[in-house]
Design an enzyme around this catalytic site. Structure first.
Site, short mmCIF file in Angstrom:
data_model
loop_
_atom_site.label_atom_id
_atom_site.label_comp_id
_atom_site.label_asym_id
_atom_site.label_seq_id
_atom_site.Cartn_x
_atom_site.Cartn_y
_atom_site.Cartn_z
NE ARG A 1 -3.39 -5.92 4.74
CZ ARG A 1 -2.19 -5.48 4.36
NH1 ARG A 1 -1.86 -5.52 3.09
NH2 ARG A 1 -1.33 -5.01 5.25
CB CYS B 1 2.52 -12.27 5.30
SG CYS B 1 2.82 -10.51 5.44
#
Ligand code: UGA
Length: 435
Positions: free
Chosen positions: A327, A260
């Site tokens: 990620r 994010c």
């Protein structure tokens, strides 16, 4: 109410199980057949505390169903949440292919009124685009509204964050859409903020970028502390007690990661530049964050002198505790740098080792955190898993070949390390222990 979710990734699946928990009937759709097969068996495709339990509970209550067809989602739910991915390109532009595909399929299968809700993090003005796309592809005269309902969940505490949010933001441009969203959230005990669609989209981006800015400010302060002899934890404690500042998200470390913050900060800068608004403040967040890990690596290099052939233990691979998500994980970038320098790595993470093995099959995956340290010339802590804090540092010292520890998250007990004469190098504070 009957609700549909398109895209059963982190956001979609959490939305599905949490609304089922609140009593709604949910249909979650995903095109990945392997993922669907696991979900139907009650197995989450990713690690998230409490997820498997809720998944199994609501497969059993019948309030949660899965399908591989987006058409089914259009037929099933009066409201349809779009939770598909929006991967980013190098300068931050979001790839909207999946969102557009979802909009087209909704349009082509629209038979009666539907509320289409964007829940994936999308660039501002996506609501407008969605509306236009559905209007272009719709076949009959069925009505629809488009709304924005951004999520603020954090991985690792996603279920708690969703069931007990600080606030719910609904961006709407019709009374009907507002009424439906209020009904969907009737069981939630928190303020409901009603805005325009565009403002809701911006609230999401602004919130993430502001949190990333707070972290980056703390990381910059850490540099100043290292240069001046101050201690960043003392500084942020003193700052954070001021209610206008707050203590949350002021922990200095090796930089933020995850799916994010890095993506959303770049996306906000990109959108601002497209709208001809200077985005240097936002670009600086991203650049400073990237250099934070570089500084950590340089600290290791300067302390250990030659990295080639040295054995380094790494604790924590996931981008944060309580997830197996890699990620933009700082640990992965550090592994790349250390490997390039010729170091041999012994790594450990409570849940993220299977995912790491797929990218780096050639590392030594330790049985436990102490095994990772066995014979190593140093230890680097990249993720502050609570179990690492609780480990007896005497055992760590006994296992290491040389007791040098780089604490990239300031999570280890400095007093105990000093007693044991471990050389501990944290972030934004002077080193302790023998040279
Ligand atoms: C973030 C936001 O916190 C959520 O509100 C938002 O919904 C979510 O993004 C999203 O857009 O989907 P998440 O990425 O799961 O959630 O994780 P965070 O807890 O925010 O941590 C992000 C990164 O910042 C991690 O790498 C963490 O280690 C780092 N961090 C966090 C710091 O370095 N210092 C801090 O003080 C806090």
């Amino acid at each position: 109410m009957k609700l549909s979710v398109i895209g059963s990734g982190h956001v979609g699946l959490v939305t599905g199980v949490c609304f089922a928990e609140k009593g709604h009937e949910m249909l979650c759709v995903d095109h990945d057949t392997e993922k669907l097969a696991r979900l139907k068996k009650g197995e989450s495709p990713f690690y998230e505390p409490g997820m498997n339990e809720l998944l199994q509970k609501h497969l059993a209550t019948g309030r949660l169903k899965f399908s591989g067809r987006t058409e089914d989602a259009v037929e099933f739910g009066q409201a349809i949440f779009i939770c598909v991915g929006t991967p980013s390109t190098p300068r931050g532009k979001a790839d909207m292919t999946y969102i557009e595909k979802a909009a087209q399929t909704i349009a082509e299968n629209l038979k009666e009124y539907r509320l289409v809700i964007e829940k994936s993090t999308v660039p501002i003005q996506t609501g407008e685009r969605l509306k236009r796309t559905i209007a272009r592809y719709v076949k009959g005269d069925a009505q629809f509204d488009v709304a924005s309902n951004p999520e603020f969940l954090r991985e690792g505490t996603a279920i708690e964050d969703t069931l007990k949010p600080d606030r719910v933001v609904i961006g709407v441009d019709s009374a009907k859409a507002e009424a439906l969203l209020r009904e969907i959230y009737a069981g939630f005990n928190c303020p409901i903020v009603v805005t325009s669609v565009g403002s809701a989209e911006l609230i999401k981006h602004a919130s993430n970028s502001f949190l990333a800015l707070k972290i980056t400010f703390a990381n910059w302060l850490a540099r100043l502390c290292e240069a001046s002899g101050a201690d960043v934890e003392q500084v942020v404690h003193g700052m954070g007690l001021d209610h206008r500042i707050g203590r949350h998200f002021l922990n200095a470390g090796i930089g933020y990661g995850g799916s994010c913050f890095p993506k959303d900060v770049d996306a906000l800068a990109h959108i601002a530049e497209e709208l001809r608004v200077d985005a240097s403040l936002i670009r600086l967040i991203s650049d400073t964050n990237k250099s934070q890990l570089q500084r950590f690596y340089e600290k290791m290099e300067s302390e250990l002198w030659v990295l080639n052939d040295k054995t380094i233990a790494i604790w924590g691979l996931a981008f944060k505790p309580n997830t197996d998500d890699l990620r933009e994980a700082p640990a992965l970038r550090l592994i790349d740098m250390l490997k390039k320098a010729g170091a041999k790595l012994r790594v450990h993470d409570p849940v993220a080792m299977p995912n790491t093995r797929k990218v780096h099959p050639d590392l030594y995956y330790a049985r436990d955190a102490i095994d990772a340290c066995a014979g190593a010339d140093a230890l680097a802590v990249c993720t502050e898993w609570p179990q690492y804090r609780e480990l007896d540092l005497a055992k760590v010292k006994a296992s290491l070949r040389v007791p040098i520890v780089f604490d990239g998250r300031n999570c280890l007990d400095r007093k105990r390390a000093a007693e044991l004469n471990i050389r501990l190098l944290g972030i934004g504070k002077g080193p302790i222990g023998a040279q």
